[in-house]
Design a protein around this motif. Sequence first.
Motif, PDB file in Angstrom:
ATOM      1  N   ASP A 137     -32.580   3.631 -26.550  1.00 45.65           N
ATOM      2  CA  ASP A 137     -32.199   2.270 -26.928  1.00 45.65           C
ATOM      3  C   ASP A 137     -33.227   1.349 -26.284  1.00 45.65           C
ATOM      4  O   ASP A 137     -33.161   1.051 -25.097  1.00 45.65           O
ATOM      5  CB  ASP A 137     -30.786   1.941 -26.425  1.00 45.65           C
ATOM      6  N   PHE A 138     -34.192   0.899 -27.070  1.00 42.57           N
ATOM      7  CA  PHE A 138     -35.415   0.343 -26.511  1.00 42.57           C
ATOM      8  C   PHE A 138     -35.240  -1.002 -25.819  1.00 42.57           C
ATOM      9  O   PHE A 138     -35.851  -1.248 -24.781  1.00 42.57           O
ATOM     10  CB  PHE A 138     -36.473   0.197 -27.616  1.00 42.57           C
ATOM     11  N   TYR A 139     -34.438  -1.910 -26.384  1.00 50.15           N
ATOM     12  CA  TYR A 139     -34.465  -3.295 -25.906  1.00 50.15           C
ATOM     13  C   TYR A 139     -33.210  -3.731 -25.159  1.00 50.15           C
ATOM     14  O   TYR A 139     -33.293  -4.566 -24.269  1.00 50.15           O
ATOM     15  CB  TYR A 139     -34.741  -4.249 -27.078  1.00 50.15           C
ATOM     16  N   SER A 140     -32.052  -3.203 -25.515  1.00 48.54           N
ATOM     17  CA  SER A 140     -30.831  -3.616 -24.813  1.00 48.54           C
ATOM     18  C   SER A 140     -29.952  -2.398 -24.548  1.00 48.54           C
ATOM     19  O   SER A 140     -28.849  -2.296 -25.083  1.00 48.54           O
ATOM     20  CB  SER A 140     -30.079  -4.678 -25.620  1.00 48.54           C
ATOM     21  N   PRO A 141     -30.428  -1.461 -23.736  1.00 48.98           N
ATOM     22  CA  PRO A 141     -29.663  -0.229 -23.492  1.00 48.98           C
ATOM     23  C   PRO A 141     -28.368  -0.492 -22.735  1.00 48.98           C
ATOM     24  O   PRO A 141     -28.298  -1.348 -21.860  1.00 48.98           O
ATOM     25  CB  PRO A 141     -30.631   0.621 -22.655  1.00 48.98           C
ATOM     26  N   SER A 157     -39.539  -0.951 -23.029  1.00 48.38           N
ATOM     27  CA  SER A 157     -39.727  -2.394 -23.157  1.00 48.38           C
ATOM     28  C   SER A 157     -39.473  -3.061 -21.814  1.00 48.38           C
ATOM     29  O   SER A 157     -38.756  -2.517 -20.961  1.00 48.38           O
ATOM     30  CB  SER A 157     -38.758  -2.968 -24.196  1.00 48.38           C
ATOM     31  N   PRO A 158     -40.031  -4.258 -21.600  1.00 55.42           N
ATOM     32  CA  PRO A 158     -39.727  -5.008 -20.374  1.00 55.42           C
ATOM     33  C   PRO A 158     -38.235  -5.306 -20.240  1.00 55.42           C
ATOM     34  O   PRO A 158     -37.707  -5.340 -19.132  1.00 55.42           O
ATOM     35  CB  PRO A 158     -40.546  -6.296 -20.548  1.00 55.42           C
ATOM     36  N   GLU A 159     -37.561  -5.518 -21.380  1.00 59.31           N
ATOM     37  CA  GLU A 159     -36.123  -5.795 -21.342  1.00 59.31           C
ATOM     38  C   GLU A 159     -35.358  -4.603 -20.788  1.00 59.31           C
ATOM     39  O   GLU A 159     -34.450  -4.756 -19.953  1.00 59.31           O
ATOM     40  CB  GLU A 159     -35.619  -6.146 -22.743  1.00 59.31           C
ATOM     41  N   ALA A 160     -35.694  -3.403 -21.239  1.00 56.04           N
ATOM     42  CA  ALA A 160     -35.022  -2.197 -20.746  1.00 56.04           C
ATOM     43  C   ALA A 160     -35.336  -1.974 -19.264  1.00 56.04           C
ATOM     44  O   ALA A 160     -34.473  -1.530 -18.499  1.00 56.04           O
ATOM     45  CB  ALA A 160     -35.452  -0.985 -21.572  1.00 56.04           C
ATOM     46  N   ILE A 163     -33.065  -4.238 -17.255  1.00 54.11           N
ATOM     47  CA  ILE A 163     -31.688  -3.724 -17.211  1.00 54.11           C
ATOM     48  C   ILE A 163     -31.589  -2.536 -16.264  1.00 54.11           C
ATOM     49  O   ILE A 163     -30.623  -2.404 -15.504  1.00 54.11           O
ATOM     50  CB  ILE A 163     -31.222  -3.346 -18.629  1.00 54.11           C
ATOM     51  N   ALA A 164     -32.600  -1.669 -16.278  1.00 53.17           N
ATOM     52  CA  ALA A 164     -32.605  -0.523 -15.369  1.00 53.17           C
ATOM     53  C   ALA A 164     -32.641  -0.968 -13.908  1.00 53.17           C
ATOM     54  O   ALA A 164     -31.886  -0.452 -13.068  1.00 53.17           O
ATOM     55  CB  ALA A 164     -33.790   0.385 -15.682  1.00 53.17           C
ATOM     56  N   ARG A 165     -33.481  -1.931 -13.594  1.00 52.19           N
ATOM     57  CA  ARG A 165     -33.568  -2.427 -12.217  1.00 52.19           C
ATOM     58  C   ARG A 165     -32.266  -3.113 -11.807  1.00 52.19           C
ATOM     59  O   ARG A 165     -31.816  -2.990 -10.664  1.00 52.19           O
ATOM     60  CB  ARG A 165     -34.738  -3.406 -12.089  1.00 52.19           C
ATOM     61  N   PRO A 308     -23.296  -3.054 -28.226  1.00 52.46           N
ATOM     62  CA  PRO A 308     -24.267  -4.051 -27.774  1.00 52.46           C
ATOM     63  C   PRO A 308     -25.709  -3.576 -27.813  1.00 52.46           C
ATOM     64  O   PRO A 308     -26.631  -4.376 -27.702  1.00 52.46           O
ATOM     65  CB  PRO A 308     -23.827  -4.273 -26.329  1.00 52.46           C
ATOM     66  N   GLN A 309     -25.931  -2.237 -27.971  1.00 51.88           N
ATOM     67  CA  GLN A 309     -27.264  -1.722 -27.663  1.00 51.88           C
ATOM     68  C   GLN A 309     -28.345  -2.093 -28.671  1.00 51.88           C
ATOM     69  O   GLN A 309     -29.530  -2.016 -28.348  1.00 51.88           O
ATOM     70  CB  GLN A 309     -27.235  -0.192 -27.492  1.00 51.88           C
ATOM     71  N   GLU A 310     -27.970  -2.498 -29.887  1.00 48.84           N
ATOM     72  CA  GLU A 310     -28.988  -2.849 -30.865  1.00 48.84           C
ATOM     73  C   GLU A 310     -29.154  -4.361 -31.058  1.00 48.84           C
ATOM     74  O   GLU A 310     -29.983  -4.796 -31.853  1.00 48.84           O
ATOM     75  CB  GLU A 310     -28.678  -2.180 -32.213  1.00 48.84           C
ATOM     76  N   ARG A 311     -28.363  -5.138 -30.320  1.00 49.28           N
ATOM     77  CA  ARG A 311     -28.466  -6.592 -30.451  1.00 49.28           C
ATOM     78  C   ARG A 311     -29.859  -7.087 -30.058  1.00 49.28           C
ATOM     79  O   ARG A 311     -30.444  -7.963 -30.712  1.00 49.28           O
ATOM     80  CB  ARG A 311     -27.413  -7.281 -29.576  1.00 49.28           C
ATOM     81  N   GLY A 312     -30.425  -6.506 -29.009  1.00 49.93           N
ATOM     82  CA  GLY A 312     -31.755  -6.911 -28.577  1.00 49.93           C
ATOM     83  C   GLY A 312     -32.814  -6.647 -29.623  1.00 49.93           C
ATOM     84  O   GLY A 312     -33.802  -7.388 -29.724  1.00 49.93           O
TER      85      GLY A 312
END
Length: 365
Positions: A137-141, A157-160, A163-165, A308-312
């Motif tokens: 899920d690349f952008y909003s995992p 992606s920077p967005e992912a 979220i990871a951090r 929510p995971q594909e909204r990004g």
Amino acid sequence: MPQRILLVYTKAGGGHYSLALTLYRLLRQLEPSAEIELFNVFEVGPRWIGQAIEDGYNYSVQKQRWIFTIFSSFNSNKPAISTWARVLGSRLGPRINEYLERFQPDKLIYCYPVNHGFRRLRYLKQRKPKTLTIVSDFYSPHIYWFLDTKDQYVVASPEAYTIARRNRIPSENLHFFQNLIDPKFGSPLPAAEVIRLKDELGLQHPYTVLITGGGAGLKITWRLVQELLKLEGINLLVVCGYNQRLLKQLEALKARRNLQHLHLFGYTNQMYELINVSNVVVTKAGPAAIAEILSQHKEMIVCDYIWPQERGNVELLQQEHLGYYIRNPRRIAEKINLLKRQETPSEATPTPNDAVKLAQFILEM
């Protein structure tokens, strides 16, 4: 001794399975001596678990989205996810451990968020194989990707990464690779091959519309087909995925009305070819589908996304003007009719694809 690599996936969403297949092919090409296996975690346990999760996912996404939304909301906190993992682990864990003991992998590559459950298994505690979770899920995992803070992760992606951090994954455990689609998408088919494929498929008109929605298909496929059949001068390609009911309904419609320009597919491994022969693709906001379509510089209409995971993915699409987000079938048909009348060649822009680099990273880790 050759490497033994296990690629772990499920079919709850076509993108996870597609990623596992891509890595399987690349790893075998790069290291022919390696022993590599694909492993669906739900195939070793009681069949009802696989049906409940994989078939339940496809059903809820296709027919009853509120079920999936409630389930995602329930799993939006770590205690709930941990409880759910323990319940599944009590039924699946022993069988999975038996499989691991037989194959004895020295590397486990998770293409689905199951690392939290696997780390409890006796095989991992005793043998300590190297592990890597690839966040597809690349952008909003969803946060359930990041339950195991000691695992190594690939984000795209920077967005992912953010979220990871936020979920306490150390920066040294995060590795950045973009897109992760089959390398063949890096270049289009030669013009002569496109012509040959069009002849082979029986595409009679110069303009082609492709409808695809991953493994589950699109919720609006039936209504969208009805609207697009009103347009003149188009070929219509429809990928139904695992949705056999939809496929049979459309086959009956095609036979009843003798629709020679309607071409139907179930689950197919020919997405590269189908995208190449198309002018516009209607899809949902799966990250792999978006990357594949953009890589071939085709017009794209996204009609749905999984919250929510594909909204990004939708937000990126709109912000960068990479395609159109239209939910209503009639308005999609109107847009396609407009695109057909004012068609201009798309500008080719380089699309990064790090799938080969990721495969090399896996072999070297």
